[in-house]
Design a protein around this motif. Structure first.
Motif, mmCIF file in Angstrom:
data_model
loop_
_atom_site.group_PDB
_atom_site.id
_atom_site.type_symbol
_atom_site.label_atom_id
_atom_site.label_comp_id
_atom_site.label_asym_id
_atom_site.label_seq_id
_atom_site.Cartn_x
_atom_site.Cartn_y
_atom_site.Cartn_z
ATOM 1 N N LEU A 1 20.873 -28.742 33.129
ATOM 2 C CA LEU A 1 20.823 -30.038 33.799
ATOM 3 C C LEU A 1 19.391 -30.504 34.025
ATOM 4 O O LEU A 1 19.088 -31.704 33.906
ATOM 5 N N GLU A 2 18.497 -29.565 34.348
ATOM 6 C CA GLU A 2 17.090 -29.913 34.534
ATOM 7 C C GLU A 2 16.491 -30.431 33.230
ATOM 8 O O GLU A 2 15.719 -31.391 33.231
ATOM 9 N N ARG A 3 16.856 -29.784 32.116
ATOM 10 C CA ARG A 3 16.342 -30.247 30.815
ATOM 11 C C ARG A 3 16.876 -31.636 30.494
ATOM 12 O O ARG A 3 16.147 -32.504 29.985
ATOM 13 N N GLU A 4 18.141 -31.855 30.788
ATOM 14 C CA GLU A 4 18.722 -33.182 30.551
ATOM 15 C C GLU A 4 18.050 -34.244 31.415
ATOM 16 O O GLU A 4 17.768 -35.357 30.949
ATOM 17 N N ARG A 5 17.793 -33.902 32.659
ATOM 18 C CA ARG A 5 17.128 -34.836 33.580
ATOM 19 C C ARG A 5 15.726 -35.175 33.093
ATOM 20 O O ARG A 5 15.305 -36.334 33.103
ATOM 21 N N GLN A 6 14.971 -34.149 32.665
ATOM 22 C CA GLN A 6 13.606 -34.368 32.191
ATOM 23 C C GLN A 6 13.588 -35.193 30.911
ATOM 24 O O GLN A 6 12.691 -36.012 30.698
ATOM 25 N N ALA A 7 14.611 -35.002 30.066
ATOM 26 C CA ALA A 7 14.696 -35.779 28.830
ATOM 27 C C ALA A 7 14.886 -37.262 29.134
ATOM 28 O O ALA A 7 14.303 -38.133 28.480
ATOM 29 N N GLN B 1 25.080 -33.029 40.745
ATOM 30 C CA GLN B 1 25.552 -31.763 40.174
ATOM 31 C C GLN B 1 24.593 -30.621 40.484
ATOM 32 O O GLN B 1 25.018 -29.510 40.815
ATOM 33 N N LEU B 2 23.305 -30.905 40.394
ATOM 34 C CA LEU B 2 22.311 -29.881 40.704
ATOM 35 C C LEU B 2 22.405 -29.454 42.159
ATOM 36 O O LEU B 2 22.336 -28.259 42.489
ATOM 37 N N ARG C 1 14.240 -47.796 38.631
ATOM 38 C CA ARG C 1 15.658 -47.991 38.949
ATOM 39 C C ARG C 1 16.559 -47.352 37.896
ATOM 40 O O ARG C 1 17.564 -46.706 38.221
ATOM 41 N N ARG C 2 16.199 -47.514 36.624
ATOM 42 C CA ARG C 2 17.006 -46.925 35.555
ATOM 43 C C ARG C 2 17.005 -45.399 35.630
ATOM 44 O O ARG C 2 18.038 -44.753 35.423
ATOM 45 N N ILE C 3 15.841 -44.821 35.919
ATOM 46 C CA ILE C 3 15.774 -43.366 36.051
ATOM 47 C C ILE C 3 16.663 -42.891 37.189
ATOM 48 O O ILE C 3 17.403 -41.906 37.062
ATOM 49 N N GLN C 4 16.601 -43.597 38.302
ATOM 50 C CA GLN C 4 17.424 -43.216 39.451
ATOM 51 C C GLN C 4 18.912 -43.324 39.129
ATOM 52 O O GLN C 4 19.716 -42.459 39.495
ATOM 53 N N GLU C 5 19.291 -44.390 38.420
ATOM 54 C CA GLU C 5 20.698 -44.583 38.074
ATOM 55 C C GLU C 5 21.171 -43.526 37.073
ATOM 56 O O GLU C 5 22.268 -42.971 37.201
ATOM 57 N N ARG C 6 20.343 -43.250 36.065
ATOM 58 C CA ARG C 6 20.759 -42.329 35.004
ATOM 59 C C ARG C 6 20.750 -40.871 35.460
ATOM 60 O O ARG C 6 21.462 -40.038 34.891
#
Length: 338
Positions: free
Chosen positions: A34-40, A95-96, A83-88
């Motif tokens: 999940l961390e990798r997905e978030r950073q991506a 989950q984290l 805003r987009r980062i926060q939404e996505r």
């Protein structure tokens, strides 16, 4: 009996410990994924924002928009990205948090370098200095001490000045814009048109206005100066913030500037135009005219936004001794172009 009890205990422990280890490992792997997905997601949005900023900078370089408009567009782009980062990442963050809670895992804070600290949608930067093109034009004249414009030896409407230069504006205080210091350099062209068909005549160190023997269509005396103006500027401004930067806009705001200038006389010339024997004659007379080489004076402006009413007064006399102390004075409009 004791052996049977011992083997049963070992067997029970093996069923208890191994699944716990497997569960802990599974939770850790899920968190890392999940961390990798978030950073991506963050990297993708940052790259898109970088491209958008480059497009805005290109529009500014092509002079399609001014500096303040460019900074406003960057600010809006940065806010939209945040805003987009926060939404996505909202679902991922939930989950984290749940995984850490269920697995009793503490959130880790990784060390980061100076470049991370300068991540431009996480940190604020105050830009203190801006550059402006200065343009000014208006009416020019020259007065003796105690003399008024009504008694002047020069035409009030025909005598003009023009100024062009570069100025830098720096906030005196880092996080407040109520006081600014303006400094730079300018070329000043001060023109004087004598009244009553006269022109300047030099006799040794003495420079006098004398009547020309023919009817003059034009008589103009011009002085060219290089000066270094300095002003303290006061006035309100609008603070504009983005995730990357903070700046202050003076668009559509009142401003007052008080200061002065000092510099050098680059030269002087006199132009005469008249008709003689049916032909138009133009003369350009160059000389020293015993003018002062060092120029200094007071100036100020009062305006709204980029435009201002501009006044300047030379404290130095135009001509050296033994000539009367004649001082140049100008009134006009000044424009500060980004």
């Amino acid at each position: 009996m004791k052996k049977i009890t011992f083997y049963a205990f070992v067997l029970l422990m093996s069923f208890t410990v191994i699944p716990a280890e497997a569960q802990e490992k599974s939770t850790s792997e899920k968190i890392e994924a999940l961390e990798r997905e978030r950073q991506a997601i963050i990297s993708e949005e940052k790259e898109a924002l970088k491209e958008e900023v480059e497009k805005i900078n290109l529009r500014y370089e092509n002079k399609e928009i001014d500096w303040e408009e460019a900074e406003e567009l960057k600010s809006e782009a940065a806010k939209s990205t945040a805003r987009r980062i926060q939404e996505r990442t909202a679902t991922i963050d939930r989950q984290l948090a749940q995984l850490r809670k269920d697995g009793n895992v503490e959130e880790e804070w990784e060390d980061h370098d100076e470049e991370d600290d300068d991540d431009w949608y996480h940190k604020s930067r105050y830009s203190r200095t801006t550059t402006h093109l200065v343009l000014a034009a208006g009416f020019n004249n020259a007065l003796l001490d105690g003399q008024s414009l009504n008694d002047s030896d020069f035409k009030a409407g025909g005598s003009r000045f023009f100024e062009i230069g570069l100025a830098w504006r720096t906030r005196v205080f880092e996080r407040s814009n109520w006081l600014r210091f303006r400094y730079g350099f300018s070329f000043q062209f001060n023109g004087l048109k004598p009244t009553d068909n006269r022109y300047f005549v030099q006799d040794g160190e003495l420079v006098e206005l004398q009547e020309y023997p023919l009817d003059l269509e034009k008589s103009k005396f011009r002085m060219d100066n290089l000066v270094f103006p300095m002003h303290f500027e006061f006035g309100p401004s609008e603070k504009i913030e983005s995730e990357r930067s903070v700046w202050f806009s003076t668009r559509n705001k009142l401003k007052v500037g008080l200061g002065g200038y000092a510099g050098f006389n680059l030269g002087e010339r006199q132009k005469l135009r008249y008709e003689e024997d049916g032909e138009n004659v133009k003369k350009k007379l160059k000389g020293d005219y015993n003018t002062n080489d060092f120029i200094y004076g007071l100036s100020g402006y009062l305006g709204w936004g980029a435009a201002a009413v501009y006044v300047k007064y030379d404290l130095n006399p135009i001509f050296k001794d033994p000539n009367p102390e004649l001082h140049n004075v100008s009134v006009g409009l000044r424009f500060d172009v980004n």
